[in-house]
Design a protein around this motif. Structure first.
Motif, PDB file in Angstrom:
ATOM      1  N   PRO A  85       0.835  -1.210   0.000  1.00  0.00           N
ATOM      2  CA  PRO A  85       0.000   0.000   0.000  1.00  0.00           C
ATOM      3  C   PRO A  85       0.868   1.258   0.000  1.00  0.00           C
ATOM      4  N   VAL A 229      -5.241   0.222   5.468  1.00  0.00           N
ATOM      5  CA  VAL A 229      -5.956  -0.791   4.688  1.00  0.00           C
ATOM      6  C   VAL A 229      -6.880  -1.583   5.595  1.00  0.00           C
ATOM      7  N   THR A 250      -4.282   3.602   1.135  1.00  0.00           N
ATOM      8  CA  THR A 250      -4.714   2.252   0.778  1.00  0.00           C
ATOM      9  C   THR A 250      -3.906   1.691  -0.386  1.00  0.00           C
TER      10      THR A 250
END
Length: 341
Positions: A85, A229, A250
């Protein structure tokens, strides 16, 4: 013709300094990715953030490492295994969604099953300054539906009272950017209520928030730096009442949708936010905004000059980009001719 991935460092000067608890920004530093497949080109943008150990050079290097896979045909869901991420994955993920939409002649909203972007109440941010200067800034946006006020640990009550006196009407998000400690947050409960605060965003450091699990706040607290996330929710769900979904955290729209799904399943309130960025970061985030109780996507409002065709702010209502800018399934030729598909 094989796919071609390009990545570059772009800079956007700010119209005025942006001050938060951890520093002052005068330029937005972004990574822009384009992926060409035949006659179609998809674009994406990421904003590497030093708070998360990111840099422009590291992001460009990370993108270069996945170049062979992307040029061989990897898609957004493949990226979840190929890249961690962060801003680099966000730029590539969004470029791939834009490319797929253009190639298939269908919007990203259709492809992902989310509501298409529309006019959205999005917070206008007031940076840290003297109380008088913050009041003057607040007076200019007093008619907006939602404002966000940046504060630190230096007399936040005085600054917030000045803002509230100048802008009594809008809903209010208070964002200390991790600058408060437990003592100050507890002391701020009554003032926050008296000021009509709707949400407090990441008041304490993400690595010092365990005590929040036993704390009942007078105003809901939103996790920002503490959640990136969906896998983070097991740790933070008992500590916060809301989560701020940022695509740069994210690692793109794919993982942002997964985080939104998982957070809603736990009963958490959704917010979506952004870094100081161009409209190329905001267009994908608008696909999350329709699910959120709080939207804070005013990054481009701070720029001296945005990318052509980007989002438009109308007194706190954000209008989507012009047709063909990102994710609506228009080909480059259709966009140039003003023809909707």
């Amino acid at each position: 013709m094989p796919r071609i991935l390009r990545a570059q460092h772009d800079r956007f000067a700010l119209a005025r300094p942006f001050r938060i608890a951890r520093g002052v920004k005068t330029v937005a530093e972004v990574v822009t990715v384009s992926v060409r497949d035949g006659s179609h080109v998809g674009r994406g943008e990421g904003v590497p953030y030093a708070r998360y150990g990111e840099s422009i050079d590291a992001a460009l290097a990370a993108i270069d490492r996945v170049r062979p896979a992307i040029e061989a045909g990897a898609g957004p869901h493949d990226l979840l295994a190929l890249m961690p991420p962060g801003a680099a994955r966000n730029a590539v993920d969004c470029a791939l969604w834009d490319l797929e939409a253009r190639a298939r002649g269908r919007s990203v909203a259709e492809l992902t099953g989310v509501a298409p972007p529309g006019p959205t109440a999005s917070a206008l941010t007031i940076g840290i300054d003297t109380p008088d200067a913050m009041a003057a800034a607040a007076a200019k946006v007093a008619g907006a539906p939602l404002i966000k006020v940046k504060v630190d640990a230096d007399d936040p009550v005085a600054r917030l009272r000045a803002v509230r006196a100048a802008a009594p009407g809008p809903r209010l998000i208070v964002d200390p950017n991790e600058s408060w400690d437990e003592e100050l947050l507890r002391a701020m409960q009554l003032p926050l209520v008296e000021l009509g605060t709707d949400l407090v965003e990441q008041p304490v450091a993400a690595d010092a928030d365990a005590w929040l699990a036993g704390f009942t706040p007078a105003v809901p607290i939103c996790a920002d730096e503490a959640v990136h996330v969906a896998d983070d929710l097991d740790r933070i769900a008992g500590r916060y009442q809301a989560v701020n979904i940022k695509l740069d955290k994210t690692g793109g729209l794919t993982a942002a949708i997964a985080l939104a799904d998982a957070a809603q399943a736990r009963g958490l309130t959704l917010m979506t936010g952004c870094m100081i960025s161009s409209s190329l970061s905001i267009a994908p985030a608008l696909h999350i905004a329709g699910r959120c109780a709080f939207v804070d996507l005013d990054g481009p409002v701070w720029l001296r000059e945005d990318r052509p065709g980007g989002v438009t702010d109308r007194h706190g209502i954000m209008l989507p980009p012009q047709p063909g800018f990102w994710g609506d399934g228009m080909t480059e030729t259709d966009a140039a001719n003003g023809i909707a598909t």
